[in-house]
Design a protein around this motif. Structure first.
Motif, PDB file in Angstrom:
ATOM      1  N   GLY A   1     -35.028  35.423  19.713  1.00  0.00           N
ATOM      2  CA  GLY A   1     -34.216  34.606  20.614  1.00  0.00           C
ATOM      3  C   GLY A   1     -33.575  33.410  19.950  1.00  0.00           C
ATOM      4  N   LYS A   2     -33.639  33.325  18.628  1.00  0.00           N
ATOM      5  CA  LYS A   2     -33.115  32.161  17.922  1.00  0.00           C
ATOM      6  C   LYS A   2     -31.603  32.016  18.088  1.00  0.00           C
ATOM      7  CE  LYS A   2     -34.590  33.605  13.938  1.00  0.00           C
ATOM      8  NZ  LYS A   2     -35.101  34.928  14.389  1.00  0.00           N
ATOM      9  N   SER A   3     -30.867  33.117  17.887  1.00  0.00           N
ATOM     10  CA  SER A   3     -29.406  33.048  18.025  1.00  0.00           C
ATOM     11  C   SER A   3     -28.993  32.747  19.459  1.00  0.00           C
ATOM     12  CB  SER A   3     -28.764  34.360  17.561  1.00  0.00           C
ATOM     13  OG  SER A   3     -28.936  34.529  16.169  1.00  0.00           O
ATOM     14  N   THR A   4     -29.709  33.320  20.408  1.00  0.00           N
ATOM     15  CA  THR A   4     -29.415  33.020  21.818  1.00  0.00           C
ATOM     16  C   THR A   4     -29.635  31.537  22.094  1.00  0.00           C
ATOM     17  OG1 THR A   4     -30.060  35.246  22.499  1.00  0.00           O
ATOM     18  CG2 THR A   4     -30.022  33.552  24.206  1.00  0.00           C
ATOM     19  N   CYS A   5     -30.681  30.990  21.533  1.00  0.00           N
ATOM     20  CA  CYS A   5     -30.958  29.560  21.703  1.00  0.00           C
ATOM     21  C   CYS A   5     -29.802  28.723  21.167  1.00  0.00           C
ATOM     22  CB  CYS A   5     -32.261  29.208  20.981  1.00  0.00           C
ATOM     23  SG  CYS A   5     -32.731  27.472  21.128  1.00  0.00           S
TER      24      CYS A   5
ATOM     25  N   LEU B   1     -26.306  18.402  14.379  1.00  0.00           N
ATOM     26  CA  LEU B   1     -25.735  19.484  13.595  1.00  0.00           C
ATOM     27  C   LEU B   1     -26.616  20.718  13.728  1.00  0.00           C
ATOM     28  CD1 LEU B   1     -23.573  20.380  11.532  1.00  0.00           C
ATOM     29  CD2 LEU B   1     -25.068  19.503   9.729  1.00  0.00           C
ATOM     30  N   LEU B   2     -26.032  21.821  14.184  1.00  0.00           N
ATOM     31  CA  LEU B   2     -26.744  23.082  14.343  1.00  0.00           C
ATOM     32  C   LEU B   2     -26.423  23.970  13.150  1.00  0.00           C
ATOM     33  CD1 LEU B   2     -25.819  23.803  18.097  1.00  0.00           C
ATOM     34  CD2 LEU B   2     -27.737  22.433  17.224  1.00  0.00           C
ATOM     35  N   LEU B   3     -27.425  24.265  12.340  1.00  0.00           N
ATOM     36  CA  LEU B   3     -27.234  25.075  11.136  1.00  0.00           C
ATOM     37  C   LEU B   3     -27.874  26.440  11.348  1.00  0.00           C
ATOM     38  CD1 LEU B   3     -28.008  22.495   8.292  1.00  0.00           C
ATOM     39  CD2 LEU B   3     -25.785  23.159   9.237  1.00  0.00           C
ATOM     40  N   ASP B   4     -27.031  27.469  11.427  1.00  0.00           N
ATOM     41  CA  ASP B   4     -27.492  28.828  11.683  1.00  0.00           C
ATOM     42  C   ASP B   4     -27.572  29.583  10.356  1.00  0.00           C
ATOM     43  OD1 ASP B   4     -28.169  31.234  12.780  1.00  0.00           O
ATOM     44  OD2 ASP B   4     -26.487  31.332  14.176  1.00  0.00           O
TER      45      ASP B   4
ATOM     46  N   ALA C   1     -36.662  22.767  13.102  1.00  0.00           N
ATOM     47  CA  ALA C   1     -36.423  24.178  12.818  1.00  0.00           C
ATOM     48  C   ALA C   1     -36.841  25.040  14.004  1.00  0.00           C
ATOM     49  CB  ALA C   1     -37.190  24.603  11.569  1.00  0.00           C
ATOM     50  N   VAL C   2     -36.021  26.036  14.298  1.00  0.00           N
ATOM     51  CA  VAL C   2     -36.353  27.055  15.297  1.00  0.00           C
ATOM     52  C   VAL C   2     -36.498  28.367  14.531  1.00  0.00           C
ATOM     53  CG1 VAL C   2     -35.630  28.261  17.382  1.00  0.00           C
ATOM     54  CG2 VAL C   2     -35.056  25.841  17.079  1.00  0.00           C
ATOM     55  N   ILE C   3     -37.710  28.907  14.486  1.00  0.00           N
ATOM     56  CA  ILE C   3     -37.973  30.086  13.676  1.00  0.00           C
ATOM     57  C   ILE C   3     -38.595  31.190  14.529  1.00  0.00           C
ATOM     58  CG2 ILE C   3     -38.308  28.637  11.631  1.00  0.00           C
ATOM     59  CD1 ILE C   3     -41.321  29.271  11.824  1.00  0.00           C
ATOM     60  N   GLY C   4     -38.689  32.368  13.953  1.00  0.00           N
ATOM     61  CA  GLY C   4     -39.296  33.500  14.628  1.00  0.00           C
ATOM     62  C   GLY C   4     -38.808  34.795  14.027  1.00  0.00           C
ATOM     63  N   PRO C   5     -39.489  35.888  14.292  1.00  0.00           N
ATOM     64  CA  PRO C   5     -39.060  37.193  13.778  1.00  0.00           C
ATOM     65  C   PRO C   5     -37.698  37.584  14.331  1.00  0.00           C
ATOM     66  CG  PRO C   5     -41.304  37.264  14.673  1.00  0.00           C
ATOM     67  CD  PRO C   5     -40.708  35.972  15.107  1.00  0.00           C
ATOM     68  N   ASN C   6     -37.115  38.640  13.771  1.00  0.00           N
ATOM     69  CA  ASN C   6     -35.858  39.163  14.305  1.00  0.00           C
ATOM     70  C   ASN C   6     -36.038  39.515  15.783  1.00  0.00           C
ATOM     71  OD1 ASN C   6     -34.467  38.977  11.880  1.00  0.00           O
ATOM     72  ND2 ASN C   6     -35.099  41.017  11.221  1.00  0.00           N
ATOM     73  N   GLY C   7     -35.035  39.156  16.595  1.00  0.00           N
ATOM     74  CA  GLY C   7     -35.106  39.433  18.021  1.00  0.00           C
ATOM     75  C   GLY C   7     -35.912  38.431  18.818  1.00  0.00           C
TER      76      GLY C   7
ATOM     77  N   VAL D   1     -41.275  22.046  13.967  1.00  0.00           N
ATOM     78  CA  VAL D   1     -40.908  23.460  14.040  1.00  0.00           C
ATOM     79  C   VAL D   1     -41.246  23.997  15.424  1.00  0.00           C
ATOM     80  CG1 VAL D   1     -41.226  25.759  13.046  1.00  0.00           C
ATOM     81  CG2 VAL D   1     -41.413  23.721  11.570  1.00  0.00           C
ATOM     82  N   THR D   2     -40.299  24.733  16.005  1.00  0.00           N
ATOM     83  CA  THR D   2     -40.539  25.504  17.229  1.00  0.00           C
ATOM     84  C   THR D   2     -40.498  26.974  16.856  1.00  0.00           C
ATOM     85  OG1 THR D   2     -39.620  23.849  18.740  1.00  0.00           O
ATOM     86  CG2 THR D   2     -39.604  26.139  19.490  1.00  0.00           C
ATOM     87  N   VAL D   3     -41.516  27.738  17.268  1.00  0.00           N
ATOM     88  CA  VAL D   3     -41.604  29.154  16.927  1.00  0.00           C
ATOM     89  C   VAL D   3     -41.392  29.993  18.181  1.00  0.00           C
ATOM     90  CG1 VAL D   3     -42.945  30.949  15.778  1.00  0.00           C
ATOM     91  CG2 VAL D   3     -43.315  28.543  15.173  1.00  0.00           C
ATOM     92  N   LEU D   4     -40.436  30.926  18.106  1.00  0.00           N
ATOM     93  CA  LEU D   4     -40.152  31.837  19.205  1.00  0.00           C
ATOM     94  C   LEU D   4     -40.612  33.248  18.847  1.00  0.00           C
ATOM     95  CD1 LEU D   4     -36.476  30.804  20.129  1.00  0.00           C
ATOM     96  CD2 LEU D   4     -38.624  29.894  21.077  1.00  0.00           C
ATOM     97  N   ASP D   5     -41.005  34.000  19.853  1.00  0.00           N
ATOM     98  CA  ASP D   5     -41.323  35.410  19.681  1.00  0.00           C
ATOM     99  C   ASP D   5     -41.033  36.117  21.002  1.00  0.00           C
ATOM    100  OD1 ASP D   5     -42.186  37.704  18.347  1.00  0.00           O
ATOM    101  OD2 ASP D   5     -44.232  37.498  19.125  1.00  0.00           O
ATOM    102  N   PHE D   6     -40.167  37.126  20.957  1.00  0.00           N
ATOM    103  CA  PHE D   6     -39.754  37.843  22.167  1.00  0.00           C
ATOM    104  C   PHE D   6     -39.281  36.878  23.261  1.00  0.00           C
ATOM    105  CE2 PHE D   6     -42.651  40.945  20.192  1.00  0.00           C
ATOM    106  CZ  PHE D   6     -41.772  42.022  20.088  1.00  0.00           C
ATOM    107  N   GLY D   7     -38.547  35.843  22.842  1.00  0.00           N
ATOM    108  CA  GLY D   7     -37.949  34.920  23.796  1.00  0.00           C
ATOM    109  C   GLY D   7     -38.852  33.824  24.311  1.00  0.00           C
ATOM    110  N   ARG D   8     -40.119  33.846  23.907  1.00  0.00           N
ATOM    111  CA  ARG D   8     -41.061  32.822  24.371  1.00  0.00           C
ATOM    112  C   ARG D   8     -41.399  31.867  23.222  1.00  0.00           C
ATOM    113  NH1 ARG D   8     -45.805  34.022  24.936  1.00  0.00           N
ATOM    114  NH2 ARG D   8     -45.755  35.943  23.705  1.00  0.00           N
ATOM    115  N   ARG D   9     -41.648  30.629  23.567  1.00  0.00           N
ATOM    116  CA  ARG D   9     -42.154  29.698  22.563  1.00  0.00           C
ATOM    117  C   ARG D   9     -43.653  29.942  22.404  1.00  0.00           C
ATOM    118  NH1 ARG D   9     -42.619  23.676  24.148  1.00  0.00           N
ATOM    119  NH2 ARG D   9     -44.723  24.363  24.650  1.00  0.00           N
TER     120      ARG D   9
END
Length: 271
Positions: free
Chosen positions: A53-57, A184-187, A45-51, A233-241
């Motif tokens: 960077g998840k969709s960009t990833c 499989l990438l599930l958005d 899972a790639v998670i994080g608040p809105n913005g 799980v990988t957690v992103l915030d403001f584009g950083r892991r």
């Protein structure tokens, strides 16, 4: 059949390795040297608040966005600068946040997922030459199997427009599976679903992973589902892991608790 990957369940998918990926848009850094590894056959899972960077990833992984630096590799194949159709041909399939279906039946939509695997040319198909007819029949049989696997068998010949929201989301999921992916990438697969639909979709994702032996990369805001399904799980915030690890490790990470909604969330809230 010749146009599928019949050994997909027997042979583990290759490692998906994201290394130091950076993406910038007009001076804004959307991803800042992000790295993670998706183990074969795992749900990552790639998670994080809105913005965050998840969709960009996901756009980088599927070839819709090219990074300024860094790399994405699937086993020995470098995906970093490949076009989306070439990445799909290597076994990476994706769903999107918004439902993307066409007019027609469930069967029609699932057959669209077989286009990368189709060998017969347009002329052969239009003239219904024996080889093309046989290939079409084989594709249809496989599509029926995938509809059964994803709980869509009873709707196979139904118009997509007649289905519930949850079933239409599952059509998109099944269509991605029709590519015979290794990854499989599930958005946001359960976005907008009610509780029963979310539970059903989680069950289908788990069953597909187990039965087909593929790797799943998941972006999802439903943290309960993420914590139940994910192996890592990988957690992103403001584009950083800012964190990575098992669900239990991540839910207790102070950086993760601070990042979510900008408040001090408890581990119970993140769960």
């Amino acid at each position: 059949m010749s146009s599928t990957r019949p050994d997909a369940a027997a042979v583990p998918p290759p490692v998906l390795a994201v290394r130091e990926v950076t993406v910038r848009f007009a001076g804004l850094t959307a991803l800042d040297a992000v790295s993670f590894t998706v183990a074969p056959g795992s749900v990552h899972a790639v998670i994080g608040p809105n913005g965050a960077g998840k969709s960009t990833c996901f756009n980088v992984l599927s070839g819709l966005c090219r990074p300024a630096s860094g790399s994405v590799r699937l086993g020995d194949d470098d995906l970093t600068r490949l076009a989306p159709h070439r990445i799909a041909a290597l076994g990476v399939a994706r769903t999107f946040q918004n439902i993307v279906t066409t007019e027609g039946t469930v069967a029609d939509n699932l057959m669209l997922g077989r286009h990368v695997l189709t060998r017969a040319g347009f002329a052969a198909s239009a003239l219904r030459l024996p080889g093309a007819v046989r290939e079409q029949r084989e594709h249809l049989a496989r599509v029926r199997e995938i509809a059964e696997l994803t709980g869509l068998a009873e709707h196979f010949d139904a118009p997509v427009t007649s289905l519930s929201y949850g079933d239409r989301k599952r059509v998109e999921f099944a269509r991605a599976l029709c590519l015979e992916p290794r990854v499989l990438l599930l958005d946001e697969p359960v976005a907008g679903m009610n509780a029963a639909e979310r539970a059903r979709t989680a069950e289908v994702v788990r069953d597909v992973r187990d039965r087909l032996g593929l790797s799943v990369v998941l972006v999802e805001h439903d943290m309960g589902l993420v914590m139940r399904l994910a192996d890592e799980v990988t957690v992103l915030d403001f584009g950083r892991r800012i964190a990575r690890g098992t669900p239990d490790e991540v839910r207790r990470d102070p950086e993760v608790l601070r990042a979510y909604l900008g408040t001090e969330l408890s581990g119970k809230d993140v769960a």
